[in-house]
Design an enzyme around this catalytic site. Sequence first.
Site, PDB file in Angstrom:
ATOM      1  N   ASP A  12       0.854  -1.182   0.000  1.00 50.14           N
ATOM      2  CA  ASP A  12       0.000   0.000   0.000  1.00 50.14           C
ATOM      3  C   ASP A  12       0.894   1.238   0.000  1.00 50.14           C
ATOM      4  O   ASP A  12       1.730   1.408   0.894  1.00 50.14           O
ATOM      5  CB  ASP A  12      -0.886  -0.002   1.248  1.00 50.14           C
ATOM      6  CG  ASP A  12      -2.302   0.449   0.951  1.00 50.14           C
ATOM      7  OD1 ASP A  12      -2.440   1.516   0.340  1.00 50.14           O
ATOM      8  OD2 ASP A  12      -3.244  -0.266   1.313  1.00 50.14           O
ATOM      9  N   ASP A  16      -2.930   4.718  -2.610  1.00 57.78           N
ATOM     10  CA  ASP A  16      -3.963   5.372  -1.811  1.00 57.78           C
ATOM     11  C   ASP A  16      -4.297   6.758  -2.371  1.00 57.78           C
ATOM     12  O   ASP A  16      -3.407   7.485  -2.825  1.00 57.78           O
ATOM     13  CB  ASP A  16      -3.447   5.487  -0.373  1.00 57.78           C
ATOM     14  CG  ASP A  16      -4.485   5.967   0.605  1.00 57.78           C
ATOM     15  OD1 ASP A  16      -5.483   5.256   0.792  1.00 57.78           O
ATOM     16  OD2 ASP A  16      -4.273   7.040   1.198  1.00 57.78           O
ATOM     17  N   GLU A  69      -6.714   4.128  -5.801  1.00 55.44           N
ATOM     18  CA  GLU A  69      -7.971   4.410  -5.100  1.00 55.44           C
ATOM     19  C   GLU A  69      -8.540   5.713  -5.650  1.00 55.44           C
ATOM     20  O   GLU A  69      -7.978   6.785  -5.424  1.00 55.44           O
ATOM     21  CB  GLU A  69      -7.717   4.534  -3.597  1.00 55.44           C
ATOM     22  CG  GLU A  69      -8.984   4.799  -2.810  1.00 55.44           C
ATOM     23  CD  GLU A  69      -8.717   5.146  -1.359  1.00 55.44           C
ATOM     24  OE1 GLU A  69      -9.546   4.794  -0.500  1.00 55.44           O
ATOM     25  OE2 GLU A  69      -7.676   5.768  -1.067  1.00 55.44           O
ATOM     26  N   HIS A 117     -10.962  -2.717   3.442  1.00 56.60           N
ATOM     27  CA  HIS A 117     -10.701  -2.333   4.828  1.00 56.60           C
ATOM     28  C   HIS A 117     -11.466  -1.103   5.277  1.00 56.60           C
ATOM     29  O   HIS A 117     -11.397  -0.731   6.453  1.00 56.60           O
ATOM     30  CB  HIS A 117      -9.201  -2.072   4.996  1.00 56.60           C
ATOM     31  CG  HIS A 117      -8.716  -0.914   4.161  1.00 56.60           C
ATOM     32  ND1 HIS A 117      -8.750  -0.926   2.787  1.00 56.60           N
ATOM     33  CD2 HIS A 117      -8.210   0.294   4.512  1.00 56.60           C
ATOM     34  CE1 HIS A 117      -8.266   0.218   2.325  1.00 56.60           C
ATOM     35  NE2 HIS A 117      -7.957   0.978   3.345  1.00 56.60           N
ATOM     36  N   ASP A 118     -12.177  -0.450   4.361  1.00 55.80           N
ATOM     37  CA  ASP A 118     -12.860   0.796   4.677  1.00 55.80           C
ATOM     38  C   ASP A 118     -14.383   0.668   4.691  1.00 55.80           C
ATOM     39  O   ASP A 118     -15.086   1.681   4.692  1.00 55.80           O
ATOM     40  CB  ASP A 118     -12.476   1.877   3.656  1.00 55.80           C
ATOM     41  CG  ASP A 118     -11.110   2.492   3.940  1.00 55.80           C
ATOM     42  OD1 ASP A 118     -10.649   2.416   5.093  1.00 55.80           O
ATOM     43  OD2 ASP A 118     -10.513   3.056   3.003  1.00 55.80           O
TER      44      ASP A 118
END
Length: 601
Positions: free
Chosen positions: A115, A222, A280, A357-358
């Site tokens: 990440d 990200d 993302e 994860h969000d």
Amino acid sequence: MGSIDVAPATEAPNAFVGKVPYWKDATFYQIYPASFQDSNGDGWGDIPGVLQRIDYLADLGVDVVWLCPIFDSPQADMGYDVSDYTKIYAPYGTIEDVDALISACHQRGMKLILDLVVNHTSIEHAWFKESRSSKTNPKRDWYIWKPARYDANGNRIPPTNWRSYFAGSTWTWDELTQEYYLHLYAPEQPDLNWDNAETRQAIYRDTMHFWLKRGVDGFRIDTVNKYSKRTDYLDAPTTDPTSPYQPAPEMWCNGPRIHEFIQEMNHEALAPYNAVSVGELSNTPCPTQVLPYVSAAAKELDMVFEFSTIRLGTGDGFGAKYIYNPFPLTRLKHLTEKWTTFIEGTDAWATVFCENHDNGRAVSRFGDTSTRELWARSAKTLALWQTTMTGTLFLYQGQEIGMVNMPPSWGMEEYKDIESANFYAEAVKSGDPARVQATVRGLQILARDHSRLPFQWDDSPNAGFAREGARPWMRVHDNYREINVARQLEDPESVLEFYKKALRMRKTYRDVFVHGVFRLLEPESESLFVYVKGADSQLSGRRALVVMNFSADAQPCPDVARTLKCDERSVVLLSHTLGSGATVEDGVLQPWEGRVYITGD
């Protein structure tokens, strides 16, 4: 009509043949390292723990492991506040542990991506410490600093009225240098200034090159569309009269230089290593905005995550994010169609995902957890939905065993995420009991915390995530004795075993499922989710019909041969969710039943 339970293990006849990048056919598996496997009893998952479970991932059918942030960090936002990109957060392990994980993945024919968080750093990063040390420091312009404004009464106010994603202002006052710095997220996460060329080169050199040279195969990037901000720094219009701070994503998403920056990143760091990239991409709901990021000719990113589908049920992403909005199946189907077909006739590529994860757990949001039977059925049906979609498939840890949201009985003290805490505190501060109640209800469905509970490996204390006597950083789900890997490995009809079969089916018929075109049928039904997948753009070659009942009531099953416009004798039932001993009725779909039929050569 012929019938088999799963795809054959061998290559399908006339299957898709062609040289395509490995990542298009790959199954990616996202690991949230704090919650995957604790190897040393400190209650915190770690990289040696991932190594302990590497064969589980290989056996599942994973091709690429994606590791959420592991870099050194004060953990204000679970590692998305990096203080040193070249060091590992000590509870996770060491650089040598990462090297060992890279080697273990490669030995098993898998790859590893990390990440990459470079929209912002931690306030503890050396770059920011220099930047805030004085207005004349050479790194002052590596972050975004602005002087104060003053209202009619002479009170100091931030440079703009922008609302942070984590509530409050996007600006924090720095006493030493008497200016504000920008942070789209927490005050501990100051935004880097990508308009500064030195900053960008340092990002490429000190983050990306460092890890790519060590053998990492790429990055999930990200907040990739927030690097270029509008530089006029205007106030956003007032859309939330209850707050002095207003949502303003148009000020920082898809900004004026964003494609220049991403092309440069690709040229300077990704392309030289043939590194895979998935970005993302938030607040970008139009395909015409997304395509430039993932067009092969543009040489920017390989793939992006567009969030319209996974955000179903949430509010506006800012003040009302956790005020839950129920949605009909037709909305889910429309978005699935939109973000599957948008690449047709282009050189772009899509991603397939319904967990990360969000967000809350998919089976709790899109499935049915009212009974154990419907939980299992709906988890398998969601698996069919995901594994038959066009694009690269991403699974999130625990999705393959049907992990569910926290129980509603748990109190707010079990919610550890900074976003959950801030939105709940904001609701309490409003003094409106109805808002507090609605926020709690929304968090029970949507909070990021749900996906971060410890992984459920077995029925031993702490679910096998951590040794007995350890205290996991988040509470283990109450249902870990019923939902865990060990139990499902012993059950050929389990959700886990179904995922393995579905993943094999996806790869065997990748011409249809990974690369095939999508045509939605029954668009107005609020119970049936039906579509045809075809191996070419004319739907004249091999075709599959996917029929799924997204309800707790029996529904009529479409006539398969008529729908596929073929002889009934050429149709094969490739997969279904009822189990090997169940009777599959031609004209009826049982509650939360899914099937895949295939025909044509």
